[in-house]
Motif scaffolding. Structure first.
Motif, PDB file in Angstrom:
ATOM      1  N   GLN A 178      42.897  38.835  39.814  1.00  0.00           N
ATOM      2  CA  GLN A 178      42.968  39.348  38.448  1.00  0.00           C
ATOM      3  C   GLN A 178      41.857  40.379  38.199  1.00  0.00           C
ATOM      4  O   GLN A 178      42.069  41.423  37.582  1.00  0.00           O
ATOM      5  CB  GLN A 178      42.850  38.202  37.449  1.00  0.00           C
ATOM      6  CG  GLN A 178      43.986  37.200  37.496  1.00  0.00           C
ATOM      7  CD  GLN A 178      45.317  37.825  37.127  1.00  0.00           C
ATOM      8  OE1 GLN A 178      45.550  38.219  35.984  1.00  0.00           O
ATOM      9  NE2 GLN A 178      46.207  37.937  38.100  1.00  0.00           N
ATOM     10  N   ALA A 179      40.643  40.063  38.690  1.00  0.00           N
ATOM     11  CA  ALA A 179      39.530  40.998  38.538  1.00  0.00           C
ATOM     12  C   ALA A 179      39.802  42.300  39.293  1.00  0.00           C
ATOM     13  O   ALA A 179      39.505  43.400  38.796  1.00  0.00           O
ATOM     14  CB  ALA A 179      38.243  40.356  39.029  1.00  0.00           C
ATOM     15  N   LEU A 180      40.370  42.194  40.497  1.00  0.00           N
ATOM     16  CA  LEU A 180      40.696  43.385  41.266  1.00  0.00           C
ATOM     17  C   LEU A 180      41.744  44.232  40.558  1.00  0.00           C
ATOM     18  O   LEU A 180      41.642  45.467  40.521  1.00  0.00           O
ATOM     19  CB  LEU A 180      41.200  42.990  42.654  1.00  0.00           C
ATOM     20  CG  LEU A 180      40.165  42.438  43.641  1.00  0.00           C
ATOM     21  CD1 LEU A 180      40.854  41.940  44.905  1.00  0.00           C
ATOM     22  CD2 LEU A 180      39.122  43.489  43.974  1.00  0.00           C
ATOM     23  N   GLY A 219      34.423  41.729  37.340  1.00  0.00           N
ATOM     24  CA  GLY A 219      35.056  40.492  36.909  1.00  0.00           C
ATOM     25  C   GLY A 219      36.218  40.677  35.958  1.00  0.00           C
ATOM     26  O   GLY A 219      36.714  41.773  35.713  1.00  0.00           O
ATOM     27  N   GLY A 220      36.636  39.528  35.420  1.00  0.00           N
ATOM     28  CA  GLY A 220      37.796  39.440  34.548  1.00  0.00           C
ATOM     29  C   GLY A 220      38.691  38.328  35.033  1.00  0.00           C
ATOM     30  O   GLY A 220      39.401  38.483  36.034  1.00  0.00           O
ATOM     31  N   VAL A 279      40.752  42.329  31.078  1.00  0.00           N
ATOM     32  CA  VAL A 279      40.128  43.573  31.541  1.00  0.00           C
ATOM     33  C   VAL A 279      40.793  44.772  30.871  1.00  0.00           C
ATOM     34  O   VAL A 279      40.104  45.692  30.415  1.00  0.00           O
ATOM     35  CB  VAL A 279      40.213  43.699  33.069  1.00  0.00           C
ATOM     36  CG1 VAL A 279      39.470  44.956  33.532  1.00  0.00           C
ATOM     37  CG2 VAL A 279      39.627  42.475  33.752  1.00  0.00           C
ATOM     38  N   LYS A 280      42.109  44.774  30.813  1.00  0.00           N
ATOM     39  CA  LYS A 280      42.815  45.891  30.169  1.00  0.00           C
ATOM     40  C   LYS A 280      42.386  46.042  28.718  1.00  0.00           C
ATOM     41  O   LYS A 280      42.107  47.152  28.235  1.00  0.00           O
ATOM     42  CB  LYS A 280      44.326  45.682  30.250  1.00  0.00           C
ATOM     43  CG  LYS A 280      44.904  45.846  31.639  1.00  0.00           C
ATOM     44  CD  LYS A 280      46.397  45.572  31.675  1.00  0.00           C
ATOM     45  CE  LYS A 280      47.189  46.659  30.956  1.00  0.00           C
ATOM     46  NZ  LYS A 280      48.648  46.422  31.112  1.00  0.00           N
ATOM     47  N   ILE A 281      42.327  44.920  28.001  1.00  0.00           N
ATOM     48  CA  ILE A 281      41.925  44.963  26.586  1.00  0.00           C
ATOM     49  C   ILE A 281      40.506  45.503  26.457  1.00  0.00           C
ATOM     50  O   ILE A 281      40.213  46.353  25.604  1.00  0.00           O
ATOM     51  CB  ILE A 281      42.045  43.563  25.957  1.00  0.00           C
ATOM     52  CG1 ILE A 281      43.522  43.165  25.836  1.00  0.00           C
ATOM     53  CG2 ILE A 281      41.356  43.514  24.602  1.00  0.00           C
ATOM     54  CD1 ILE A 281      43.739  41.708  25.525  1.00  0.00           C
TER      55      ILE A 281
END
Length: 417
Positions: free
Chosen positions: A289-291, A393-394, A400-402
């Protein structure tokens, strides 16, 4: 979602379109690492009784002992040492180095200057803090070449018969360079072993776990350390670190963590065992997800005309995304917006400040469930030219998008972009 500026809407659509093939590649990476992790759990017959806590000395804590074995299996190593007693990644790395180095030995860093926090571990003449230097261990740091690669001519020039440990750092830190891939780290190990087959190849693996299908201990690295509040903790481990590698070297590190003769045989897990197991299980997905978030961010900033490293379609070997801004106000707005997009401490407004050990003011955003947990979305930057933010991260791609989109929206609203 917020009503987006028309220019930002176009950039988001472009980023989503161009990044789609790369995101599919990351899904395949997640699947491969998830299966590897599940197989390790199955091999050692992990059951719910392994999650029970121990007290006092923690003798015969089967959950703790099995956790070490599972980590070793996942990382392709002979042995593992996974403990909540490691206070940070720096503590974990220091434990490994102090475990294998002795007075009169030399430590040679071949990937340039390590993270700022390790400089106190290395120490200076007469510092009296119990640093490596204080214990008679010499340290030599070989800067990277202008291309961001290891300068092998300089390594050979710095080489001496007293070099016992060659240290490498996988991630970029505050450097505008690519992180080192597993293949590159394997080649570095082979080259230093050609200079002395008995030298210990040590790696700081922070931020790199599960970003590829292989880990550095699978390609020859002798000893490796990392933090559980980064990638392998999966966002659940409340604290701790891990050391994996050759059995004898991990044993020496365990003697440093506790005491000679005691090593890994004691240490109650303080109620953390289940979270550490479950965090490792979730880590391949969380890292993926972070990637994905980093790839999207790079594609978005590319569409807006900013320079990022790595680019959206570059190979990745850590979860850090660096972005260069034109001015300090953009940099500060970006970091503040990452904080504002958090579920925790969103009301806090980070400001640049003079942190001990840093030459320039630093601004940090970290609205995290685990304090300092950098597998969760965070960002930081020194306030200096070129104005570069380091985002990492994320736990979810959506977060991350937000965070990134809201940061750009804020810059547009404030007319600084």
């Amino acid at each position: 979602m917020m009503e987006l500026h028309p220019r930002l809407q176009d950039a988001v659509a472009t980023a989503e379109r161009v990044a789609e093939p790369r995101l599919r590649d990351i899904d395949r990476l997640i699947d491969a690492n998830q299966w590897k992790t599940i197989q390790a759990f199955q091999k050692y017959k992990v059951s719910d009784f392994h999650f029970s806590g121990s007290t006092g000395y923690g003798y015969n804590d089967r959950g703790r002992e099995t956790l070490d074995e599972v980590y070793a299996e996942v990382f392709g190593a002979e042995a593992g040492l996974v403990r909540p007693h490691f206070a940070s990644g720096t503590h974990t790395i220091a434990t490994a180095l102090f475990g294998v180095l002795r007075p009169g030995d030399e430590l040679l860093f071949i990937t340039g200057s390590p993270y700022d926090t390790l400089h106190k571990v290395i120490g200076a003449e007469g510092d009296g803090t119990g640093s490596l230097r204080d214990w008679g261990v010499r340290c030599t740091i070989v800067p990277l070449g202008s291309d961001g690669r290891v300068d092998w001519d300089a390594v050979e020039e710095a080489w001496s018969p007293s070099v016992k440990v060659v240290a490498m750092q996988r991630s970029r830190g505050y450097e505008w360079r690519s992180s080192f891939t597993v293949e590159e780290l394997g080649e570095m190990t082979r080259r230093v072993k050609a200079l002395n087959p008995n030298v210990i190849a040590f790696l700081d693996n922070c931020y790199g776990e599960f970003t590829e299908t292989r880990e550095p201990t699978e390609v020859g690295v002798d000893l490796m350390a990392g933090s559980l509040i980064k990638n392998p903790g999966g966002g659940l481990a409340p604290t701790g670190g891990y050391i994996v590698g050759r059995k004898r070297l991990v044993e020496l590190a365990a003697y440093r963590l506790t005491a000679p003769g005691i090593g890994a045989e004691v240490g109650s897990m303080l109620g953390t065992t289940r979270a550490i197991y479950q965090g490792l299980f979730l880590a391949p997905h969380a890292v993926g997800q972070a990637l994905k978030g980093a790839v999207f961010a790079a594609a978005l900033f590319d569409a807006l005309g900013f320079v990022s490293n790595p680019k959206w379609d570059d190979p990745r070997s850590d979860i850090i995304q660096a972005v260069r801004f034109d001015k300090a106000s953009q940099l500060i707005a970006f970091v503040q917006s990452v904080q504002r997009a958090s579920a925790v401490d969103a009301h806090v407004v980070p400001e640049p400040w003079d942190m001990p050990g840093y030459e320039h003011p630093v601004i940090m955003a970290a609205g995290t469930f685990i304090q300092g947990g950098s597998l969760e979305l965070s960002a930081d930057a020194p306030i200096r030219e070129p104005y570069t933010a380091y985002m990492q991260g994320g736990l979810t791609f959506s977060h991350v998008k937000i965070g990134v989109v809201s940061a750009v929206q804020r810059m547009m609203e404030e007319r600084i972009l």
